[in-house]
Design an enzyme around this catalytic site. Structure first.
Site, short mmCIF file in Angstrom:
data_model
loop_
_atom_site.label_atom_id
_atom_site.label_comp_id
_atom_site.label_asym_id
_atom_site.label_seq_id
_atom_site.Cartn_x
_atom_site.Cartn_y
_atom_site.Cartn_z
N ALA A 64 -8.94 -3.40 -6.77
CA ALA A 64 -8.84 -4.13 -8.04
C ALA A 64 -7.50 -3.82 -8.72
O ALA A 64 -6.87 -4.71 -9.30
CB ALA A 64 -10.00 -3.74 -8.95
N GLU A 65 -7.08 -2.56 -8.64
CA GLU A 65 -5.81 -2.18 -9.27
C GLU A 65 -4.62 -2.82 -8.55
O GLU A 65 -3.62 -3.16 -9.18
CB GLU A 65 -5.69 -0.64 -9.30
CG GLU A 65 -6.63 -0.02 -10.32
CD GLU A 65 -7.02 1.44 -10.06
OE1 GLU A 65 -7.67 2.03 -10.94
OE2 GLU A 65 -6.70 1.99 -8.97
N ASP B 27 -10.69 10.14 -7.09
CA ASP B 27 -10.15 11.46 -7.46
C ASP B 27 -10.08 12.36 -6.23
O ASP B 27 -9.12 13.12 -6.05
CB ASP B 27 -11.06 12.14 -8.50
CG ASP B 27 -11.12 11.37 -9.82
OD1 ASP B 27 -10.16 10.64 -10.12
OD2 ASP B 27 -12.13 11.52 -10.52
N ASN C 142 -6.88 1.35 -6.22
CA ASN C 142 -7.99 0.76 -5.48
C ASN C 142 -7.70 -0.74 -5.37
O ASN C 142 -6.68 -1.21 -5.89
CB ASN C 142 -9.35 1.08 -6.14
CG ASN C 142 -9.48 0.53 -7.55
OD1 ASN C 142 -8.75 -0.39 -7.94
ND2 ASN C 142 -10.37 1.10 -8.33
N1 LIG Z 1 -19.23 1.84 -0.68
C1 LIG Z 1 -18.49 2.68 0.07
N2 LIG Z 1 -18.79 2.90 1.35
C2 LIG Z 1 -18.06 3.74 2.10
N3 LIG Z 1 -16.99 4.42 1.66
C3 LIG Z 1 -16.64 4.25 0.40
C4 LIG Z 1 -17.36 3.37 -0.48
N4 LIG Z 1 -16.76 3.40 -1.68
C5 LIG Z 1 -15.73 4.25 -1.57
N5 LIG Z 1 -15.65 4.77 -0.33
C6 LIG Z 1 -14.61 5.72 0.15
O1 LIG Z 1 -13.95 6.26 -0.99
C7 LIG Z 1 -12.58 5.86 -1.04
C8 LIG Z 1 -12.14 5.57 -2.46
O2 LIG Z 1 -13.01 4.63 -3.03
P1 LIG Z 1 -12.54 3.42 -3.96
O3 LIG Z 1 -11.62 2.53 -3.24
O4 LIG Z 1 -13.80 2.83 -4.50
O5 LIG Z 1 -11.73 4.21 -5.08
P2 LIG Z 1 -11.79 4.14 -6.66
O6 LIG Z 1 -12.24 2.77 -7.09
O7 LIG Z 1 -10.53 4.66 -7.19
O8 LIG Z 1 -12.94 5.16 -6.99
P3 LIG Z 1 -13.30 5.79 -8.39
O9 LIG Z 1 -12.35 5.19 -9.41
O10 LIG Z 1 -14.73 5.42 -8.63
O11 LIG Z 1 -13.12 7.24 -8.22
C9 LIG Z 1 -12.49 4.66 -0.11
O12 LIG Z 1 -11.18 4.53 0.40
C10 LIG Z 1 -13.54 5.03 0.95
O13 LIG Z 1 -13.00 5.97 1.87
MG LIG Z 2 -9.86 5.25 -9.19
#
Ligand SMILES: Nc1ncnc2c1ncn2[C@@H]1O[C@H](COP(=O)(O)OP(=O)(O)OP(=O)(O)O)[C@@H](O)[C@H]1O
Ligand SMILES: [Mg+2]
Length: 321
Positions: free
Chosen positions: A202-203, A271, A200
Site C-alpha cells: 500500500a505504501e 517491524d 509495504n
Molecule cells: N498474510 C500473510 N501471510 C504470510 N506472510 C505474511 C502475511 N502478512 C505478512 N506476512 C509476512 O510479513 C512480511 C511483512 O508484512 P506486510 O507486508 O504486511 O508488512 P506491513 O504492512 O508493514 O506490516 P505491519 O505494518 O502490520 O507491521 C511479509 O513480507 C511476509 O513475509
Molecule cells: Mg509497516
C-alpha cells in the site's frame, strides 16, 4: 546462507522514530449497560507492549543485538511506563521527555479475545526547531558507534520534518553506516539517499501514485522509485505474497515467497522485517541474504498470537526449515 546468530551480540543498532505504548485491557462481558446500549466490560488484567519504533527495538533486543532507541515521549504515565519497559527488555533508552508532548498510546478493550474498542491518545506534533537541533547534535555524537540506523516513521512527528530525516541520513552516509527507513506517506523526498526503504504494498502504491497489480509492474515501479529517490535498495513487503528486493546494481529483482505456515496476527510483521534486515547486514550478510532472513522471521511472527517479536531461538529453528 552462511550465518552465525551468535554474531548478533556484536551488532549495534540505533532505532530513531515514533514510539508508542500498546495497552490491552482484558475483561469479561456479562451484561449490557442500563445507561446506554453498550456492553459492560469488567476488567481482569491490563498488559502492555512496546509499539511502533519500540517494537522494532524490541525485535532487535530479542535477537541479542545491542538495541538503542531514540524517541520522544511526554511527561506522563505512559512515558514512564515506556521507560520501564525499555529497561526490562534490555533496550538502551535515549528517550527524550518533552513537556509539551503527549506519549502516544493505543488502548484496546478486549473481551473473549475480541477487540471491542480501541482508544488512541496521540497528538501529531512537528518537532520544534530547538528540540530538533539538540536531537541532531546528540545523534551526531553517538552515531559512529553503530553499525546501522533504522528510521521507524509512523508519521507522528519525529521524522516528519525534512531537515531531521535528511540530516540523519546524511550523517549515516558520511560515517558509512547503513540507514534503513520504514516509510510513511506519499512524499519520500526526505528519505533520499537512504541505504534501503521498506514500504509495504500500500505504501508503494501511494508513493508511486498508482495501483500496482502485476509482478511486472511491481518490478518496474520498484526500479523507478529506487532511482527517483537515489536509494541503494528497495524492499517491498507484500503481505501474504512475501517480498520484492530491488537491488543496488542493475541486477534483476529478487522475489521472495512467504514462509508463513499459519497466520494469526500480521500486525508488527513490518517491524520484524526491518529489524532483522538491519541485524543481518550488520553482521555481514549480503542484502539478499538479510532479506531472506527477514522474510523467514516475518513468517514466524505472523504465526504468533498478538504482536510479538522474533526470538533468536525461533530464527534459528526457521533457518533449519
Ligand atoms: N498474510 C500473510 N501471510 C504470510 N506472510 C505474511 C502475511 N502478512 C505478512 N506476512 C509476512 O510479513 C512480511 C511483512 O508484512 P506486510 O507486508 O504486511 O508488512 P506491513 O504492512 O508493514 O506490516 P505491519 O505494518 O502490520 O507491521 C511479509 O513480507 C511476509 O513475509
Ligand atoms: Mg509497516
Amino acid at each position: 546462507m552462511k550465518i552465525n546468530l551468535d554474531d548478533f551480540v556484536k551488532s549495534r543498532i540505533l532505532v530513531i522514530g515514533d514510539i508508542m505504548l500498546d495497552c490491552y485491557l482484558w475483561g469479561k462481558v456479562e451484561r449490557i449497560s442500563p445507561e446506554a446500549p453498550v456492553p459492560i466490560v469488567q476488567t481482569l488484567k491490563r498488559t502492555y507492549m512496546l509499539g511502533g519504533a519500540g517494537n522494532v527495538a524490541l525485535n532487535l533486543a530479542s535477537l541479542g543485538c545491542q538495541s538503542d532507541i531514540l524517541a520522544i515521549c511526554g511527561n506522563d504515565r505512559a512515558g514512564s511506563q515506556l521507560k520501564e519497559m525499555l529497561a526490562e527488555n534490555n533496550i538502551n533508552s535515549r528517550l527524550i521527555t518533552a513537556d509539551d508532548h503527549l506519549t502516544i498510546s493505543k488502548t484496546r478493550i478486549m473481551a473473549l479475545d475480541q477487540q471491542l474498542l480501541r482508544i488512541d491518545e496521540e497528538r501529531i506534533q512537528m518537532l520544534k526547531t530547538e528540540l530538533q537541533e539538540s536531537l541532531l547534535a546528540q545523534i551526531k555524537d553517538i552515531i559512529p558507534a553503530y553499525n546501522a540506523v533504522i528510521l521507524s516513521d509512523y508519521g507522528k512527528g519525529l521524522l516528519q520534518t525534512p531537515e531531521m530525516t535528511e540530516s540523519v541520513i546524511s550523517m549515516c552516509k558520511e560515517s558509512n553506516i547503513y540507514v534503513l527507513v520504514d516509510p510513511k506517506g506519499r512524499d519520500w523526498k526526505r528519505y533520499q539517499y537512504a541505504t534501503c526503504v521498506t514500504p509495504n504494498s500500500a505504501e508503494l502504491n501511494l508513493v508511486a501514485n498508482e495501483i500496482i497489480e502485476s509482478e511486472a509492474e511491481l518490478i518496474s515501479v520498484s526500479q523507478r522509485i529506487k532511482t527517483q529517490y537515489s536509494l541503494e535498495w528497495l524492499l517491498v513487503t507484500r503481505g501474504s505474497k512475501g517480498m520484492c528486493l530491488t537491488s543496488g546494481e542493475s541486477k534483476s529483482p529478487l522475489l521472495i515467497p512467504t514462509q508463513a505456515r499459519q497466520v494469526y496476527d500480521v500486525s508488527g510483521a513490518g517491524d520484524t522485517v526491518i529489524a532483522v534486515l538491519a541485524a543481518g547486514i550488520s553482521i555481514g550478510l549480503s542484502f539478499q541474504d538479510a532479506a531472506i532472513l527477514a522474510n523467514k522471521a516475518a513468517g514466524v511472527v505472523v504465526g504468533k498470537v498478538g504482536t510479538q517479536p522474533i526470538t533468536r531461538q525461533e530464527l534459528e529453528e526457521a533457518l533449519l526449515r
